[in-house]
Design a protein around this motif. Structure first.
Motif, mmCIF file in Angstrom:
data_model
loop_
_atom_site.group_PDB
_atom_site.id
_atom_site.type_symbol
_atom_site.label_atom_id
_atom_site.label_comp_id
_atom_site.label_asym_id
_atom_site.label_seq_id
_atom_site.Cartn_x
_atom_site.Cartn_y
_atom_site.Cartn_z
ATOM 1 N N ARG A 16 0.676 -1.454 -0.012
ATOM 2 C CA ARG A 16 0.028 0.365 -0.443
ATOM 3 C C ARG A 16 0.981 1.350 -0.253
ATOM 4 N N LEU A 17 1.992 1.064 -0.128
ATOM 5 C CA LEU A 17 2.939 1.981 -0.159
ATOM 6 C C LEU A 17 3.291 2.268 -1.750
ATOM 7 N N GLY A 18 3.315 3.087 -1.998
ATOM 8 C CA GLY A 18 4.214 3.072 -3.669
ATOM 9 C C GLY A 18 4.650 4.615 -4.114
ATOM 10 N N ILE A 19 5.324 5.062 -5.318
ATOM 11 C CA ILE A 19 5.679 6.141 -6.214
ATOM 12 C C ILE A 19 4.920 5.788 -7.068
ATOM 13 N N CYS A 20 4.763 7.046 -7.032
ATOM 14 C CA CYS A 20 4.092 7.865 -8.663
ATOM 15 C C CYS A 20 4.296 7.219 -10.054
ATOM 16 N N GLN A 21 4.264 6.137 -10.992
ATOM 17 C CA GLN A 21 4.108 5.959 -12.375
ATOM 18 C C GLN A 21 3.977 7.021 -13.415
ATOM 19 N N ALA A 22 4.100 8.374 -13.263
ATOM 20 C CA ALA A 22 3.464 9.663 -14.008
ATOM 21 C C ALA A 22 4.485 9.803 -13.833
ATOM 22 N N ALA A 23 5.837 9.747 -15.044
ATOM 23 C CA ALA A 23 7.337 10.412 -15.467
ATOM 24 C C ALA A 23 6.987 11.708 -15.941
ATOM 25 N N PRO A 24 7.421 12.849 -14.742
ATOM 26 C CA PRO A 24 9.037 12.962 -13.814
ATOM 27 C C PRO A 24 8.155 13.084 -12.355
ATOM 28 N N CYS A 25 7.754 12.347 -12.133
ATOM 29 C CA CYS A 25 6.636 13.094 -10.898
ATOM 30 C C CYS A 25 7.766 12.167 -10.126
ATOM 31 N N ARG A 26 7.480 11.062 -9.627
ATOM 32 C CA ARG A 26 7.771 10.261 -8.558
ATOM 33 C C ARG A 26 7.359 10.567 -7.105
ATOM 34 N N ASN A 27 7.007 11.070 -6.917
ATOM 35 C CA ASN A 27 6.029 11.445 -5.678
ATOM 36 C C ASN A 27 5.803 10.015 -5.036
ATOM 37 N N ALA A 28 5.717 9.865 -3.337
ATOM 38 C CA ALA A 28 5.524 9.074 -2.643
ATOM 39 C C ALA A 28 3.434 9.307 -2.158
ATOM 40 N N TYR A 29 2.861 7.439 -2.041
ATOM 41 C CA TYR A 29 2.128 7.894 -1.907
ATOM 42 C C TYR A 29 1.203 6.573 -0.832
ATOM 43 N N LEU A 30 0.099 7.004 -0.735
ATOM 44 C CA LEU A 30 -0.186 5.459 0.072
ATOM 45 C C LEU A 30 -1.970 4.920 -1.036
ATOM 46 N N ASP A 31 -1.603 3.990 -0.633
ATOM 47 C CA ASP A 31 -3.113 3.350 -1.182
ATOM 48 C C ASP A 31 -3.848 3.231 -0.553
ATOM 49 N N THR A 32 -4.881 3.639 -1.099
ATOM 50 C CA THR A 32 -5.896 3.217 0.143
ATOM 51 C C THR A 32 -7.581 2.711 -0.207
ATOM 52 N N SER A 33 -6.966 2.131 -1.818
ATOM 53 C CA SER A 33 -8.121 2.371 -2.650
ATOM 54 C C SER A 33 -8.628 0.825 -2.178
ATOM 55 N N THR A 34 -9.835 0.183 -2.428
ATOM 56 C CA THR A 34 -10.289 -1.583 -2.491
ATOM 57 C C THR A 34 -9.126 -1.626 -2.754
ATOM 58 N N ASN A 35 -8.835 -2.598 -4.679
ATOM 59 C CA ASN A 35 -8.955 -3.175 -4.969
ATOM 60 C C ASN A 35 -6.965 -2.817 -5.018
ATOM 61 N N ARG A 36 -6.623 -1.999 -4.500
ATOM 62 C CA ARG A 36 -5.216 -1.790 -4.440
ATOM 63 C C ARG A 36 -4.764 -1.960 -5.749
ATOM 64 N N SER A 37 -4.659 -0.068 -6.577
ATOM 65 C CA SER A 37 -4.815 -0.641 -8.026
ATOM 66 C C SER A 37 -3.876 0.729 -7.889
ATOM 67 N N ARG A 38 -4.297 1.246 -6.961
ATOM 68 C CA ARG A 38 -3.723 3.150 -6.366
ATOM 69 C C ARG A 38 -1.907 3.114 -7.659
ATOM 70 N N ARG A 39 -2.480 3.624 -8.602
ATOM 71 C CA ARG A 39 -0.477 3.487 -9.631
ATOM 72 C C ARG A 39 0.253 5.334 -9.500
ATOM 73 N N TYR A 40 -0.994 6.231 -8.962
ATOM 74 C CA TYR A 40 -0.501 7.400 -8.703
ATOM 75 C C TYR A 40 -0.590 8.248 -8.144
ATOM 76 N N CYS A 41 0.168 9.254 -7.814
ATOM 77 C CA CYS A 41 0.098 10.059 -6.441
ATOM 78 C C CYS A 41 -1.291 10.391 -6.442
ATOM 79 N N SER A 42 -1.577 11.585 -7.804
ATOM 80 C CA SER A 42 -2.959 12.345 -7.252
ATOM 81 C C SER A 42 -3.826 12.757 -9.053
#
Length: 199
Positions: free
Chosen positions: A141-167
């Motif tokens: 549930r800890l991730g790094i944004c997949q949108a280049a060049p962003c690379r911000n950290a995020y916490l995935d709180t989605s129900t299906n563990r599918s978050r890939r972007y910080c915003s």
């Protein structure tokens, strides 16, 4: 009090720098105070000496997020544990200036009010919040944004563990870029087919 909400402290600190863009918001004592959000005793302690300490913690916390994002669970936990040993919490029950309807204190928990510096307080709270989030929801549930060049950290709180972007902004930008790339490929394929048909 929802202690895992303090994991946002870790995200705010990590995202105060965007290495790929060469930006760093952590440049003054006021920036340190702003990290805390609401005014607090710890934020009031902030001075210039907190900057190098928090930058060092930020680098190490980014390592936790990057290890988790890469699926290196044990490494992420080891990195976080080393931070928690260095920046321990010292919980205290407090009811300061916060009274309920009957005039009695609303008791709540403070995690690091005895820390000697703003940096030590912030690091202890951020690491404990991240540890609670990680143990309750999982390292994935800890991730790094997949949108280049962003690379911000995020916490995935989605129900299906599918978050890939910080915003939503980064998700939209990535989706638009992928759509445009598909359209270019389709146009190139159509042009190649037209050339082949004419030959």
């Amino acid at each position: 009090m929802e202690l895992s909400s303090y994991a946002d402290f870790a995200v705010r600190l990590v995202n105060s720098e965007e290495p790929a863009r060469g930006t760093d918001e952590l440049t003054s004592a006021d920036a340190v105070r702003a990290l805390f959000g609401a005014p607090s005793r710890a934020a009031a302690l902030a001075d210039g000496s907190d900057l190098p300490r928090l930058r060092a913690v930020r680098t190490r916390l980014r390592g936790v997020f990057e290890a988790a994002d890469a699926g290196e669970d044990v490494r992420a936990v080891d990195l976080l544990n080393s931070l928690m040993v260095e920046y321990p919490v010292s919980p205290l029950v407090s009811g300061h200036d916060d009274l309920d309807d009957t005039g009695r204190p609303n008791w709540h928990l403070h995690l690091a009010d005895n820390a000697p510096t703003a940096a030590a307080n912030y690091a202890a709270v951020a690491c404990m919040g991240l540890a609670i989030h990680l143990t309750e929801l999982g390292v994935d549930r800890l991730g790094i944004c997949q949108a280049a060049p962003c690379r911000n950290a995020y916490l995935d709180t989605s129900t299906n563990r599918s978050r890939r972007y910080c915003s939503d902004r980064c998700a939209t930008r990535a989706n638009v870029a992928a759509y445009r790339a598909r359209k270019r490929q389709e146009a190139q394929r159509a042009a190649e087919e037209a050339v082949a048909a004419g030959a």
